[in-house]
Motif scaffolding. Sequence first.
Motif, PDB file in Angstrom:
ATOM      1  N   ALA A  13       0.829  -1.209   0.000  1.00 36.45           N
ATOM      2  CA  ALA A  13       0.000   0.000   0.000  1.00 36.45           C
ATOM      3  C   ALA A  13       0.864   1.260   0.000  1.00 36.45           C
ATOM      4  O   ALA A  13       0.634   2.201   0.760  1.00 36.45           O
ATOM      5  CB  ALA A  13      -0.963   0.002   1.186  1.00 36.45           C
ATOM      6  N   ASN A  14       1.883   1.266  -0.880  1.00 40.22           N
ATOM      7  CA  ASN A  14       2.785   2.415  -0.941  1.00 40.22           C
ATOM      8  C   ASN A  14       2.963   2.871  -2.382  1.00 40.22           C
ATOM      9  O   ASN A  14       2.520   2.218  -3.329  1.00 40.22           O
ATOM     10  CB  ASN A  14       4.148   2.063  -0.337  1.00 40.22           C
ATOM     11  N   TYR A  15       3.587   4.052  -2.524  1.00 40.68           N
ATOM     12  CA  TYR A  15       3.933   4.544  -3.857  1.00 40.68           C
ATOM     13  C   TYR A  15       5.381   4.198  -4.112  1.00 40.68           C
ATOM     14  O   TYR A  15       6.258   4.483  -3.294  1.00 40.68           O
ATOM     15  CB  TYR A  15       3.725   6.054  -3.976  1.00 40.68           C
ATOM     16  N   SER A  16       5.658   3.588  -5.259  1.00 39.14           N
ATOM     17  CA  SER A  16       6.985   3.053  -5.536  1.00 39.14           C
ATOM     18  C   SER A  16       7.541   3.615  -6.836  1.00 39.14           C
ATOM     19  O   SER A  16       6.943   3.459  -7.901  1.00 39.14           O
ATOM     20  CB  SER A  16       6.921   1.522  -5.627  1.00 39.14           C
ATOM     21  N   TRP A  17       8.705   4.274  -6.735  1.00 35.71           N
ATOM     22  CA  TRP A  17       9.494   4.596  -7.925  1.00 35.71           C
ATOM     23  C   TRP A  17      10.471   3.455  -8.156  1.00 35.71           C
ATOM     24  O   TRP A  17      11.132   2.991  -7.229  1.00 35.71           O
ATOM     25  CB  TRP A  17      10.231   5.926  -7.741  1.00 35.71           C
ATOM     26  N   GLU A  18      10.562   3.002  -9.394  1.00 32.65           N
ATOM     27  CA  GLU A  18      11.359   1.823  -9.693  1.00 32.65           C
ATOM     28  C   GLU A  18      11.703   1.782 -11.170  1.00 32.65           C
ATOM     29  O   GLU A  18      11.189   2.581 -11.978  1.00 32.65           O
ATOM     30  CB  GLU A  18      10.599   0.562  -9.292  1.00 32.65           C
ATOM     31  N   LEU A  19      12.572   0.873 -11.536  1.00 35.05           N
ATOM     32  CA  LEU A  19      12.858   0.624 -12.940  1.00 35.05           C
ATOM     33  C   LEU A  19      11.650  -0.030 -13.609  1.00 35.05           C
ATOM     34  O   LEU A  19      10.814  -0.635 -12.937  1.00 35.05           O
ATOM     35  CB  LEU A  19      14.074  -0.293 -13.065  1.00 35.05           C
ATOM     36  N   PRO A  20      11.546   0.058 -14.929  1.00 36.02           N
ATOM     37  CA  PRO A  20      10.497  -0.691 -15.615  1.00 36.02           C
ATOM     38  C   PRO A  20      10.611  -2.180 -15.307  1.00 36.02           C
ATOM     39  O   PRO A  20      11.697  -2.764 -15.420  1.00 36.02           O
ATOM     40  CB  PRO A  20      10.768  -0.399 -17.095  1.00 36.02           C
ATOM     41  N   GLU A  21       9.505  -2.774 -14.916  1.00 25.64           N
ATOM     42  CA  GLU A  21       9.494  -4.184 -14.503  1.00 25.64           C
ATOM     43  C   GLU A  21       8.207  -4.852 -14.963  1.00 25.64           C
ATOM     44  O   GLU A  21       7.222  -4.195 -15.283  1.00 25.64           O
ATOM     45  CB  GLU A  21       9.595  -4.292 -12.978  1.00 25.64           C
ATOM     46  N   GLY A  22       8.239  -6.161 -14.935  1.00 24.92           N
ATOM     47  CA  GLY A  22       7.036  -6.911 -15.278  1.00 24.92           C
ATOM     48  C   GLY A  22       7.295  -8.393 -15.145  1.00 24.92           C
ATOM     49  O   GLY A  22       8.285  -8.823 -14.564  1.00 24.92           O
ATOM     50  N   GLY A  23       6.381  -9.172 -15.703  1.00 20.77           N
ATOM     51  CA  GLY A  23       6.494 -10.618 -15.625  1.00 20.77           C
ATOM     52  C   GLY A  23       6.564 -11.247 -17.005  1.00 20.77           C
ATOM     53  O   GLY A  23       5.908 -10.794 -17.935  1.00 20.77           O
ATOM     54  N   ALA A  24       7.392 -12.283 -17.118  1.00 23.45           N
ATOM     55  CA  ALA A  24       7.466 -13.083 -18.340  1.00 23.45           C
ATOM     56  C   ALA A  24       7.011 -14.491 -17.993  1.00 23.45           C
ATOM     57  O   ALA A  24       7.578 -15.112 -17.087  1.00 23.45           O
ATOM     58  CB  ALA A  24       8.889 -13.106 -18.892  1.00 23.45           C
ATOM     59  N   PRO A  25       5.979 -15.013 -18.646  1.00 24.46           N
ATOM     60  CA  PRO A  25       5.541 -16.390 -18.363  1.00 24.46           C
ATOM     61  C   PRO A  25       6.721 -17.361 -18.419  1.00 24.46           C
ATOM     62  O   PRO A  25       7.678 -17.156 -19.172  1.00 24.46           O
ATOM     63  CB  PRO A  25       4.525 -16.669 -19.475  1.00 24.46           C
ATOM     64  N   LEU A  26       6.652 -18.416 -17.616  1.00 24.82           N
ATOM     65  CA  LEU A  26       7.788 -19.323 -17.468  1.00 24.82           C
ATOM     66  C   LEU A  26       8.243 -19.932 -18.791  1.00 24.82           C
ATOM     67  O   LEU A  26       9.407 -20.269 -18.952  1.00 24.82           O
ATOM     68  CB  LEU A  26       7.450 -20.419 -16.460  1.00 24.82           C
ATOM     69  N   GLY A  27       7.361 -20.041 -19.758  1.00 22.78           N
ATOM     70  CA  GLY A  27       7.751 -20.605 -21.046  1.00 22.78           C
ATOM     71  C   GLY A  27       8.257 -19.591 -22.045  1.00 22.78           C
ATOM     72  O   GLY A  27       8.638 -19.957 -23.161  1.00 22.78           O
ATOM     73  N   GLU A  28       8.283 -18.317 -21.659  1.00 25.18           N
ATOM     74  CA  GLU A  28       8.705 -17.258 -22.578  1.00 25.18           C
ATOM     75  C   GLU A  28      10.181 -16.923 -22.363  1.00 25.18           C
ATOM     76  O   GLU A  28      10.678 -16.954 -21.239  1.00 25.18           O
ATOM     77  CB  GLU A  28       7.863 -16.004 -22.345  1.00 25.18           C
ATOM     78  N   GLU A  29      10.875 -16.568 -23.440  1.00 22.34           N
ATOM     79  CA  GLU A  29      12.244 -16.086 -23.305  1.00 22.34           C
ATOM     80  C   GLU A  29      12.240 -14.783 -22.496  1.00 22.34           C
ATOM     81  O   GLU A  29      11.481 -13.860 -22.822  1.00 22.34           O
ATOM     82  CB  GLU A  29      12.861 -15.830 -24.676  1.00 22.34           C
ATOM     83  N   PRO A  30      13.050 -14.691 -21.449  1.00 17.36           N
ATOM     84  CA  PRO A  30      13.053 -13.468 -20.638  1.00 17.36           C
ATOM     85  C   PRO A  30      13.294 -12.200 -21.447  1.00 17.36           C
ATOM     86  O   PRO A  30      12.701 -11.156 -21.160  1.00 17.36           O
ATOM     87  CB  PRO A  30      14.174 -13.727 -19.635  1.00 17.36           C
ATOM     88  N   LEU A  31      14.162 -12.264 -22.464  1.00 17.17           N
ATOM     89  CA  LEU A  31      14.432 -11.071 -23.267  1.00 17.17           C
ATOM     90  C   LEU A  31      13.183 -10.595 -23.987  1.00 17.17           C
ATOM     91  O   LEU A  31      12.949  -9.384 -24.108  1.00 17.17           O
ATOM     92  CB  LEU A  31      15.555 -11.365 -24.273  1.00 17.17           C
ATOM     93  N   ASP A  32      12.348 -11.529 -24.472  1.00 16.96           N
ATOM     94  CA  ASP A  32      11.103 -11.132 -25.131  1.00 16.96           C
ATOM     95  C   ASP A  32      10.200 -10.397 -24.141  1.00 16.96           C
ATOM     96  O   ASP A  32       9.562  -9.390 -24.489  1.00 16.96           O
ATOM     97  CB  ASP A  32      10.382 -12.354 -25.693  1.00 16.96           C
ATOM     98  N   GLY A  33      10.141 -10.898 -22.901  1.00 16.49           N
ATOM     99  CA  GLY A  33       9.352 -10.218 -21.885  1.00 16.49           C
ATOM    100  C   GLY A  33       9.901  -8.849 -21.565  1.00 16.49           C
ATOM    101  O   GLY A  33       9.145  -7.887 -21.363  1.00 16.49           O
ATOM    102  N   ALA A  34      11.232  -8.721 -21.520  1.00 13.35           N
ATOM    103  CA  ALA A  34      11.847  -7.427 -21.226  1.00 13.35           C
ATOM    104  C   ALA A  34      11.542  -6.412 -22.318  1.00 13.35           C
ATOM    105  O   ALA A  34      11.229  -5.245 -22.029  1.00 13.35           O
ATOM    106  CB  ALA A  34      13.358  -7.606 -21.068  1.00 13.35           C
ATOM    107  N   LYS A  35      11.629  -6.841 -23.566  1.00 15.45           N
ATOM    108  CA  LYS A  35      11.315  -5.926 -24.672  1.00 15.45           C
ATOM    109  C   LYS A  35       9.866  -5.466 -24.599  1.00 15.45           C
ATOM    110  O   LYS A  35       9.565  -4.279 -24.812  1.00 15.45           O
ATOM    111  CB  LYS A  35      11.579  -6.629 -26.008  1.00 15.45           C
ATOM    112  N   ARG A  36       8.967  -6.378 -24.286  1.00 18.65           N
ATOM    113  CA  ARG A  36       7.548  -6.032 -24.190  1.00 18.65           C
ATOM    114  C   ARG A  36       7.307  -5.044 -23.054  1.00 18.65           C
ATOM    115  O   ARG A  36       6.609  -4.032 -23.219  1.00 18.65           O
ATOM    116  CB  ARG A  36       6.722  -7.299 -23.988  1.00 18.65           C
TER     117      ARG A  36
END
Length: 207
Positions: free
Chosen positions: A83-106
């Motif tokens: 329940a806070n406000y967070s400044w951070e780098l761009p982040e997200g999730g990549a499904p376990l079967g996806e190449e992490p780089l593809d998730g990062a680009k998205r």
Amino acid sequence: MSDSSDHARPAWLKPHGKPWGVTSQKVVYDNPWINVTEYQAVAPTGRAALYGKVSFKNQAIGIVPLHEDGTVTLVGQNRFALANYSWELPEGGAPLGEEPLDGAKRELAEEVGLQAADWRQILKLELTNSVTDEIGIGFLAMDLSPADTDPDETEDLAVARVPFSEALDAAVAGYMPDSLTVALLLRVHHMAVRGELPRDLARLVLG
């Protein structure tokens, strides 16, 4: 693309003792993002133990968008869990079967409207290895240019572009406590110190 695992492993980095054992397990909660499993376990000491593990259905992805002028792009948002406000780098999730780089680009395009010509995987993390199996993978993105944004329908994001040294100072001072953000900013600083970045960019990173 380089990976920090290219470095030689010191001899002292070896397992000791017995691993955990499991006598029974049951899933007690499940949704599209996580499940929680309860274990009757045996500790490395031989003692019986009750253990709960949160398993993630995505890998955590973090990106350092490092511009040629030595600035980085950050996002700000309200986070649910604390329940806070967070400044951070761009982040997200990549499904376990996806190449992490593809998730990062998205995620870089969706969150801050950027694409990169130079991608480097720079860090792999176990984010809370006492109770979860969540893995974090960090990327450095350089040679940036605009891309179409497409934020998640639950995200209300603010975007800021700040000098790298200012972002790093804020992270180590505790103003940006997100773990991926702290770790990745420190890693990029380490790369600058070790000569792993282009010379002019390293100079800007180091201030």
